[in-house]
Write a protein that holds these residues in place. Structure first.
Motif, short mmCIF file in Angstrom:
data_model
loop_
_atom_site.label_atom_id
_atom_site.label_comp_id
_atom_site.label_asym_id
_atom_site.label_seq_id
_atom_site.Cartn_x
_atom_site.Cartn_y
_atom_site.Cartn_z
N ILE A 147 0.78 -1.44 0.04
CA ILE A 147 -0.08 0.21 0.01
C ILE A 147 0.82 1.42 -0.09
CG2 ILE A 147 -1.56 1.47 1.28
CD1 ILE A 147 -3.18 -1.27 2.16
N TYR A 148 1.85 1.29 0.96
CA TYR A 148 2.76 2.23 0.68
C TYR A 148 3.51 2.66 -0.30
CZ TYR A 148 2.17 3.46 5.76
OH TYR A 148 1.40 3.85 6.96
N LEU A 149 3.79 1.54 -0.87
CA LEU A 149 4.80 1.38 -2.17
C LEU A 149 3.83 2.05 -3.37
CD1 LEU A 149 6.80 -1.92 -2.18
CD2 LEU A 149 7.61 0.45 -2.00
N TYR A 150 2.67 1.93 -3.33
CA TYR A 150 1.64 2.56 -4.03
C TYR A 150 1.41 4.10 -4.07
CZ TYR A 150 -2.54 3.82 -6.56
OH TYR A 150 -3.74 4.67 -7.26
N LEU A 151 1.17 4.22 -2.65
CA LEU A 151 0.57 5.70 -2.33
C LEU A 151 1.73 6.53 -2.36
CD1 LEU A 151 -1.77 4.89 0.63
CD2 LEU A 151 -2.42 5.43 -1.62
N VAL A 152 2.88 6.21 -1.81
CA VAL A 152 4.01 7.54 -1.98
C VAL A 152 4.37 7.59 -3.20
CG1 VAL A 152 6.32 7.73 -1.29
CG2 VAL A 152 4.54 6.69 0.57
N PRO A 153 4.78 7.01 -4.26
CA PRO A 153 4.87 7.16 -5.47
C PRO A 153 3.86 7.76 -6.09
CG PRO A 153 5.79 4.92 -5.12
CD PRO A 153 4.89 5.50 -4.25
N THR A 154 2.65 7.50 -5.96
CA THR A 154 1.44 8.07 -6.51
C THR A 154 1.28 9.63 -6.11
OG1 THR A 154 0.42 5.98 -6.57
CG2 THR A 154 -1.05 8.19 -6.89
N PHE A 155 1.44 9.82 -4.81
CA PHE A 155 1.30 11.07 -4.34
C PHE A 155 2.70 12.05 -4.87
CE2 PHE A 155 -1.15 9.85 -0.15
CZ PHE A 155 -2.29 9.38 -0.93
N CYS A 156 3.56 11.54 -5.04
CA CYS A 156 4.80 12.22 -5.47
C CYS A 156 4.47 12.60 -6.91
CB CYS A 156 6.13 11.42 -5.61
SG CYS A 156 6.81 11.15 -3.78
N PHE A 157 4.04 11.67 -7.72
CA PHE A 157 3.57 12.00 -8.99
C PHE A 157 2.58 13.18 -9.24
CE2 PHE A 157 0.60 11.14 -12.75
CZ PHE A 157 1.47 11.31 -14.08
N LEU A 158 1.57 13.04 -8.31
CA LEU A 158 0.43 13.92 -8.22
C LEU A 158 1.18 15.54 -8.08
CD1 LEU A 158 -2.35 12.39 -6.38
CD2 LEU A 158 -2.08 12.60 -8.75
N ILE A 159 2.11 15.54 -7.13
CA ILE A 159 2.87 16.80 -6.88
C ILE A 159 3.51 17.17 -7.94
CG2 ILE A 159 4.63 17.55 -5.62
CD1 ILE A 159 3.42 16.26 -3.30
N TYR A 160 4.22 16.15 -8.73
CA TYR A 160 4.93 16.53 -10.01
C TYR A 160 4.31 17.07 -11.23
CZ TYR A 160 7.92 16.12 -14.21
OH TYR A 160 8.64 16.27 -15.22
N ILE A 161 2.92 16.84 -11.25
CA ILE A 161 2.34 17.28 -12.48
C ILE A 161 2.07 18.64 -12.36
CG2 ILE A 161 1.18 15.11 -12.97
CD1 ILE A 161 -1.22 15.75 -11.67
#
Length: 370
Positions: A83-97
Motif C-alpha cells: 500500500i505504501y509502495l503505491y501511495l507514496v509514488p502516486t502522491f509524488c507524481f500528483l505533486i510533480y504534475i
C-alpha cells in the motif's frame, strides 16, 4: 444477571483498527491498481499525441506494472508495504504534475485524491500522517509555480480551492472515525455470544482452525474440549429460563476465572461450550479440566437467595493424536462428551478407552436424568 464480559485474548477477539479488513483492502487495492493503470494508459496516449514521448513512455510502463500488480496484490505478503509502495509514488507524481512544463493550472485538483486513498487504505491515524505532509508540500509548490494572486477574484479562487481541500480532509477524517467504530461494533457482535459475552460458535471454530495451523508450524500440541452443562433442562423447568440464562453466565464466569490468557472459550449452542487449550498436551489438559469441573461443582449459582447446584461433562481431544483436521478433532471430542453423558455425567473423558476420569458423587447419582 451479571453484565457480559468483554471479549479478551481468551476469545481470540481481534478487531482491525486501521482501514478495511484484510480481504476488503486486497480487493480494493486490486481495483485501485487497475483503475490507475488504465488511467495512465489513456494519458500516455494523449502524451504521445502531444509529442511528449519520454513522459508517454514512462506512463505506459507504469500502466503495465500497475495492471500486473492488480492481480499479484491478491496473494502478496505484507499488504501494508505494498500500500505504501503505491501511495507514496502516486502522491509524488500528483505533486510533480503541478510543476510540469505547460501543466494545467487545475492539475492540483488531483491532490484531492490523497486523503481519500490514504484514509481508505490505511485508516484514520496513518492516513492523516501520510496525507498532511503531501498536501502541505503540494500547496507550497503550487504557489511557487503560480504567483499568489492579489486581486479579489484570484483570492476567491485560491480560497475556494484551499477550503475545499480542508473540508475533504475533515469530512474523510470524521467518516473514517464513524466507520471504524461501526465496524468494531459489528465485528464484536459477529464474534461474541450476546448472552454470555464469550466467543460465538463461528468465531470459535475459526480460532480452532488458526490454532491448528499455528501448531503445524510450531510443532506444538493443543487440546479441544467440548463441555455440556448437566441437567440444564431441569434448571429451566424448575427455576425458569431467566435462571437458565444466569446459569450459563455463571458457568462462563467460573471457567474464565481459571483459564489461561492463551485459552479460548466459546458457546457452541444451548448449554454446550468449547474450550481451546493451546500449547497443551492431554495430560496437562486433563488436570486443568478436572479443576474446572470441580470448580463448577464447588460454586453453585445463587439465584433468588437459593443455591442451584451445577455440574458439567467434558470430552477432550488432542491434536494431532486424536485428529488432524478441525472436523476430526471436533468429532472425537464430541464422541467423548456424549460417552461421558451416557456414563453418568459430571466427568471428563480424555482417552481412547473413554472411561470417566471423575464419576458423579453419590448424591448427584440419585438425581433424575432429564
Amino acid at each position: 444477571m451479571k453484565p457480559n464480559r468483554q471479549p479478551s485474548p481468551r476469545g481470540n477477539h481481534e478487531i482491525s483498527l486501521t482501514g478495511l479488513e484484510e480481504s476488503g483492502r486486497r480487493s480494493l487495492m486490486s481495483l485501485i491498481l487497475s483503475a490507475t493503470g488504465l488511467t495512465l494508459g489513456c494519458f500516455s496516449i494523449l502524451q504521445f499525441l502531444a509529442d511528449n514521448y519520454l513522459f508517454a513512455s514512462f506512463e505506459l510502463l507504469a500502466c503495465s506494472v500497475l495492471l500486473w500488480g492488480s492481480r499479484g496484490i491478491l496473494q502478496a505478503r505484507r499488504l501494508e508495504l505494498w500500500i505504501y509502495l503505491y501511495l507514496v509514488p502516486t502522491f509524488c507524481f500528483l505533486i510533480y504534475i503541478i510543476l510540469m512544463p505547460r501543466a494545467s493550472a487545475t492539475a492540483f485538483t488531483w491532490t484531492y485524491l490523497m486523503p481519500l486513498l490514504s484514509y481508505l487504505l490505511l485508516g484514520k491515524r496513518r492516513g492523516a500522517l501520510l496525507t498532511l505532509p503531501f498536501i502541505c508540500v503540494a500547496m507550497l509548490l503550487y504557489f511557487v509555480r503560480y504567483d499568489l494572486p492579489l486581486d479579489a477574484a484570484g483570492l476567491i479562487d485560491i480560497g475556494n480551492a484551499i477550503l475545499c481541500g480542508v473540508l475533504i480532509i475533515v469530512f474523510v477524517h470524521l467518516y473514517e472515525s464513524r466507520r471504524a467504530q461501526a465496524y468494531q461494533q459489528l465485528e464484536y457482535q459477529a464474534q461474541t455470544d450476546p448472552l454470555t459475552g464469550v466467543t460465538s460458535r463461528g468465531s470459535f471454530k475459526r480460532s480452532l482452525l488458526r490454532a491448528i495451523q499455528e501448531a503445524e508450524r510450531s510443532h506444538n500440541r493443543l487440546v479441544l474440549v467440548l463441555m455440556d452443562i448437566d441437567h440444564f433442562k431441569s434448571v429451566n423447568d424448575r427455576w425458569g429460563h431467566d435462571a437458565g440464562d444466569h446459569a450459563l453466565c455463571h458457568v462462563c464466569e467460573q471457567l474464565l476465572d481459571r483459564l489461561r490468557v492463551t485459552d479460548s472459550l466459546g458457546r457452541l449452542g444451548g448449554e454446550e461450550f468449547g474450550l481451546l487449550l493451546r500449547n497443551t498436551d492431554n495430560a496437562s489438559a486433563t488436570r486443568l479440566v478436572e479443576q474446572l469441573r470441580q470448580h463448577i461443582v464447588d460454586n453453585p449459582l445463587s439465584y433468588g437467595g437459593q443455591p442451584i447446584a451445577l455440574s458439567a461433562t467434558f470430552g477432550l481431544a488432542e491434536w494431532p493424536t486424536d485428529g488432524y483436521s478441525t472436523d476430526e478433532l471436533y468429532r472425537c471430542a464430541d464422541r467423548r462428551l456424549y460417552s461421558g453423558k451416557h456414563q453418568g455425567r459430571n466427568c471428563l473423558i480424555n482417552g481412547a478407552d473413554e472411561s470417566p476420569v471423575q464419576a458423579r458423587t453419590a448424591a448427584e447419582a440419585t438425581r433424575q436424568e432429564p
